[in-house]
Design a protein around this motif. Structure first.
Motif, PDB file in Angstrom:
ATOM      1  N   ALA A  13       0.820  -1.208   0.000  1.00  0.00           N
ATOM      2  CA  ALA A  13       0.000   0.000   0.000  1.00  0.00           C
ATOM      3  C   ALA A  13       0.855   1.259   0.000  1.00  0.00           C
ATOM      4  CB  ALA A  13      -0.937  -0.020   1.206  1.00  0.00           C
ATOM      5  N   ARG A  14       1.991   1.229   0.689  1.00  0.00           N
ATOM      6  CA  ARG A  14       2.852   2.410   0.767  1.00  0.00           C
ATOM      7  C   ARG A  14       3.264   2.891  -0.616  1.00  0.00           C
ATOM      8  NH1 ARG A  14       8.332   3.096   0.524  1.00  0.00           N
ATOM      9  NH2 ARG A  14       8.634   0.834   0.364  1.00  0.00           N
ATOM     10  N   LEU A  15       3.553   1.961  -1.501  1.00  0.00           N
ATOM     11  CA  LEU A  15       3.971   2.302  -2.859  1.00  0.00           C
ATOM     12  C   LEU A  15       2.801   2.384  -3.827  1.00  0.00           C
ATOM     13  CD1 LEU A  15       7.152   0.064  -3.222  1.00  0.00           C
ATOM     14  CD2 LEU A  15       7.089   2.539  -2.942  1.00  0.00           C
ATOM     15  N   GLY A  16       1.677   1.759  -3.472  1.00  0.00           N
ATOM     16  CA  GLY A  16       0.543   1.719  -4.383  1.00  0.00           C
ATOM     17  C   GLY A  16       0.742   0.778  -5.551  1.00  0.00           C
ATOM     18  N   TRP A  17       1.465  -0.334  -5.333  1.00  0.00           N
ATOM     19  CA  TRP A  17       1.750  -1.310  -6.375  1.00  0.00           C
ATOM     20  C   TRP A  17       1.384  -2.706  -5.910  1.00  0.00           C
ATOM     21  CZ3 TRP A  17       3.478  -0.824 -11.350  1.00  0.00           C
ATOM     22  CH2 TRP A  17       4.016   0.411 -11.738  1.00  0.00           C
ATOM     23  N   SER A  18       0.952  -3.531  -6.864  1.00  0.00           N
ATOM     24  CA  SER A  18       0.789  -4.967  -6.663  1.00  0.00           C
ATOM     25  C   SER A  18       1.679  -5.692  -7.654  1.00  0.00           C
ATOM     26  CB  SER A  18      -0.663  -5.399  -6.874  1.00  0.00           C
ATOM     27  OG  SER A  18      -1.528  -4.799  -5.928  1.00  0.00           O
ATOM     28  N   MET A  19       2.063  -6.921  -7.298  1.00  0.00           N
ATOM     29  CA  MET A  19       2.891  -7.747  -8.172  1.00  0.00           C
ATOM     30  C   MET A  19       2.308  -9.152  -8.251  1.00  0.00           C
ATOM     31  SD  MET A  19       6.998  -8.709  -7.902  1.00  0.00           S
ATOM     32  CE  MET A  19       6.900  -9.200  -6.177  1.00  0.00           C
ATOM     33  N   VAL A  20       2.233  -9.674  -9.465  1.00  0.00           N
ATOM     34  CA  VAL A  20       1.787 -11.034  -9.720  1.00  0.00           C
ATOM     35  C   VAL A  20       2.550 -11.537 -10.938  1.00  0.00           C
ATOM     36  CG1 VAL A  20      -0.131 -10.395 -11.260  1.00  0.00           C
ATOM     37  CG2 VAL A  20      -0.296 -12.482  -9.856  1.00  0.00           C
ATOM     38  N   HIS A  21       2.715 -12.841 -11.054  1.00  0.00           N
ATOM     39  CA  HIS A  21       3.486 -13.339 -12.189  1.00  0.00           C
ATOM     40  C   HIS A  21       2.756 -13.142 -13.511  1.00  0.00           C
ATOM     41  CE1 HIS A  21       6.310 -15.555 -14.560  1.00  0.00           C
ATOM     42  NE2 HIS A  21       5.385 -16.409 -14.958  1.00  0.00           N
ATOM     43  N   ALA A  22       1.471 -13.533 -13.571  1.00  0.00           N
ATOM     44  CA  ALA A  22       0.752 -13.503 -14.857  1.00  0.00           C
ATOM     45  C   ALA A  22      -0.347 -12.459 -14.886  1.00  0.00           C
ATOM     46  CB  ALA A  22       0.183 -14.891 -15.174  1.00  0.00           C
ATOM     47  N   GLY A  23      -1.359 -12.573 -14.041  1.00  0.00           N
ATOM     48  CA  GLY A  23      -2.454 -11.613 -14.110  1.00  0.00           C
ATOM     49  C   GLY A  23      -3.510 -11.839 -13.051  1.00  0.00           C
ATOM     50  N   LEU A  24      -4.563 -11.017 -13.128  1.00  0.00           N
ATOM     51  CA  LEU A  24      -5.677 -11.076 -12.190  1.00  0.00           C
ATOM     52  C   LEU A  24      -6.973 -11.229 -12.979  1.00  0.00           C
ATOM     53  CD1 LEU A  24      -4.732  -8.133  -9.770  1.00  0.00           C
ATOM     54  CD2 LEU A  24      -4.176 -10.568  -9.527  1.00  0.00           C
TER      55      LEU A  24
END
Length: 279
Positions: A113-124
């Motif tokens: 949340a601090r950076l406002g980023w999410s990470m995933v390998h492929a997608g959502l």
């Protein structure tokens, strides 16, 4: 303190070393996010695993499909015959078990949340925002960390079900989550995954669209960095708030770092044969 996301390494340890030199990475100061697929195809998957593990709290790694495949195949009695030659050194390494144990405890999804980023390998999938994706990823992570995790790995692979439903249970539920987060590129407009076509958007069969272009996507407006898709053709898709940083290092192209803590994400790349930089 800088935070960089690093694209799919696929065992290319030497280009990774050059990329970290290029960004002047300092473990006591900076953070690295790895989008998964640390291993397979490249010349030194073992060194890559050892190095990323050695970074400790300076690195966050989400699981990719090749990482999960490694975990699964290493449990098989005929692993020697089934593993890609690039993975054979891991099978025979004296530190094999600590490395695989470390890999098995990596997350499937990461949000900061601090950076406002999410990470995933492929997608959502379209029904998932970042909060829901985090909840579902934790279900898979719990299954991987159970004493009977080998049963989960044995039932992990397959293309069905191809869509999310809240009432899914058991291995079907976990398989959909894993397939979306580690294998998906394209969906149909109704949200069903197509796990067969793997190439460019321009050449995609009628009725398929990239997961991030689906209408009414719950994660729209939430910044996501992902890998997995070396044929995507570009890194930045700011109109969809996504950045795809698998730039084909496994195929002799580029390895990409994306700086996440700056107002505008900064792209730094090295050639997997010689260095080049794009900003």
């Amino acid at each position: 303190m800088a935070t960089y996301a690093i694209g799919d390494i696929h065992g290319a340890h030497e280009p990774l070393t050059r990329l970290l030199e290029r960004i002047a990475f300092e473990p006591r100061r900076d953070s690295l996010w790895f989008v998964g697929d640390l291993v397979n195809r490249g010349p030194d998957s073992l060194a890559t695993l050892r190095f990323v593990r050695s970074l400790g709290d300076s690195a966050i790694t989400v699981l990719g499909n090749h990482d999960l495949s490694l975990l699964s195949l290493c449990q098989q009695p005929d692993a020697e015959d089934r593993l890609h030659p690039s993975l054979q050194p891991i099978l025979h390494a004296p530190d094999r078990e600590p490395l695989l144990e470390w890999l098995r405890h990596r997350p499937l999804f990461h949000h900061e949340a601090r950076l406002g980023w999410s990470m995933v390998h492929a997608g959502l999938l379209p029904a998932w925002d970042a909060a829901r994706a985090g909840e579902l990823a934790r279900e898979v992570e719990a299954a991987l960390r159970e004493p009977d995790y080998k049963a989960f790995l044995a039932n992990l692979f397959g293309n069905e079900p191809d869509a999310w439903q809240d009432d899914l249970r058991g291995y079907d539920r976990l398989r959909v989550i894993v397939n979306a987060m580690t294998r998906m590129r394209f969906c149909r407009e109704d949200g069903r995954m197509d796990l067969g076509y793997k190439k460019t958007i321009a050449e995609a069969p009628a009725g398929l669209m990239p997961w991030f272009q689906l209408p009414q996507r719950a994660s729209a407006g939430q910044r996501v960095v992902f890998g997995h898709w070396s044929a995507l053709g570009q890194v930045a898709w700011p109109e969809y708030d996504v950045w795809g940083i698998d730039t084909g290092c496994a195929w002799g192209k580029k390895l990409t770092a994306l700086r996440l803590d700056t107002p505008a994400p900064e792209i730094i790349q090295v050639d997997c044969g010689r260095e080049s930089t794009t900003r």
